[in-house]
Design an enzyme around this catalytic site. Structure first.
Site, PDB file in Angstrom:
ATOM      1  CE  LYS A  99      -3.890  -2.167   2.268  1.00  0.00           C
ATOM      2  NZ  LYS A  99      -3.377  -3.542   2.629  1.00  0.00           N
ATOM      3  NE  ARG A 100       6.125   0.747   0.852  1.00  0.00           N
ATOM      4  CZ  ARG A 100       5.996  -0.073   1.884  1.00  0.00           C
ATOM      5  NH1 ARG A 100       5.040  -0.040   2.680  1.00  0.00           N
ATOM      6  NH2 ARG A 100       7.212  -0.724   2.323  1.00  0.00           N
TER       7      ARG A 100
END
Length: 280
Positions: A99-100
């Site tokens: 979840k960058r």
């Protein structure tokens, strides 16, 4: 150098060969304890490699939860690197659930870490958060396209806090804006594009209420919530309707609780996969 096969094509081939199942590798402390493993990097490594062994030929893609490796620092990342390498050797696709999301050179660095051939963390895809603006993800979206990899962008999540941001705007919601941009990035794809979406399995009729057409997005749809969070394959088929052929039914704890026996893990995953296939 020959152009790599695009991610959507590789994912569809894996789904056709093994079924539309994504299995999360989530080495939570409670699961490690239940498996008789220490809550440390060595335990995480043993846990992860057992899941890879069990899921070969059963799952289309494996989704290691990066945070559960990261908590052990460099030793945890070493376990993750070994897990990714083992999955690749077994012919399994991998989706790093990291979840960058960031801007500029920082986003480019994240893209290199998870999507570039030179990185030991390179996966077949990575999850991304678009809440600094969808175009802030462009370095990862473009690098994924260039390397035959994919990204999965948070679209409509099933956590109770999600609607407070994603549903804002009604028929012009934040989620619709993001999904419209995903649709544009996938427009040239014949089937599945390289930009996927994370859409919770328990969102019900939210897409219809928000005027969102998931089928038109051509996005692979990662649907967390199958099993432990209460969603069944029939629920997903009903909610996603015409877009069900894009769905990767995603299960983690429900399957992982069957361990540590590799055959028991495999049998549980086969049952979940068969339910997904039967719900078509």
């Amino acid at each position: 150098m020959a152009k790599p096969i695009d991610f959507g094509t590789r994912l569809r081939a894996a789904m056709d060969a093994s079924g539309p199942l994504c299995v999360g590798i989530d080495p939570h402390p409670g699961l490690l304890e239940a498996w008789g493993l220490e809550n440390n990097a060595a335990g995480v490594r043993s846990f992860s490699l057992a899941v890879v062994e069990a899921m070969t030929g059963v799952a289309a893609i494996l989704k290691p939860q990066v945070a559960l490796y990261e908590r052990f620092g460099s030793a945890g990342f070493a376990a993750l690197e070994e897990t990714l390498a083992a999955a690749k050797s077994a012919g399994l696709l991998t989706l790093a659930d990291a979840k960058r999301g960031d801007i500029g050179s920082t986003m480019a660095a994240y893209a290199t870490a998870w999507l570039d051939d030179s990185s030991p963390l390179a996966s077949d895809a990575v999850t991304l958060s678009p809440y600094l603006g969808y175009e802030s993800l462009r370095p990862a979206i473009d690098l994924a396209a260039a390397t035959g990899r994919g990204v999965f962008v948070l679209g409509l999540t099933s956590n109770p806090e999600g609607p407070s941001v994603q549903h804002v705007g009604g028929s012009n919601s934040v989620a619709k804006s993001i999904i419209d941009q995903v649709t544009a990035d996938n427009s040239a794809a014949d089937d599945l594009g390289h930009v996927g979406l994370v859409v919770g399995a328990t969102i019900g009729d939210a897409p219809a209420k928000l005027g969102i057409d998931l089928t038109a997005s051509k996005a692979p749809l990662l649907t967390p919530g199958l099993g432990a969070q209460g969603a069944t394959a029939q629920d997903i088929a009903a909610s996603f309707a015409s877009s069900y052929g894009q769905v990767l039914g995603t299960s983690s704890r429900d399957i992982l609780r069957a361990g540590p026996n590799v055959q028991a893990l495999r049998d549980k995953a086969l049952n979940v996969r068969d339910e997904l296939l039967a719900a078509k």
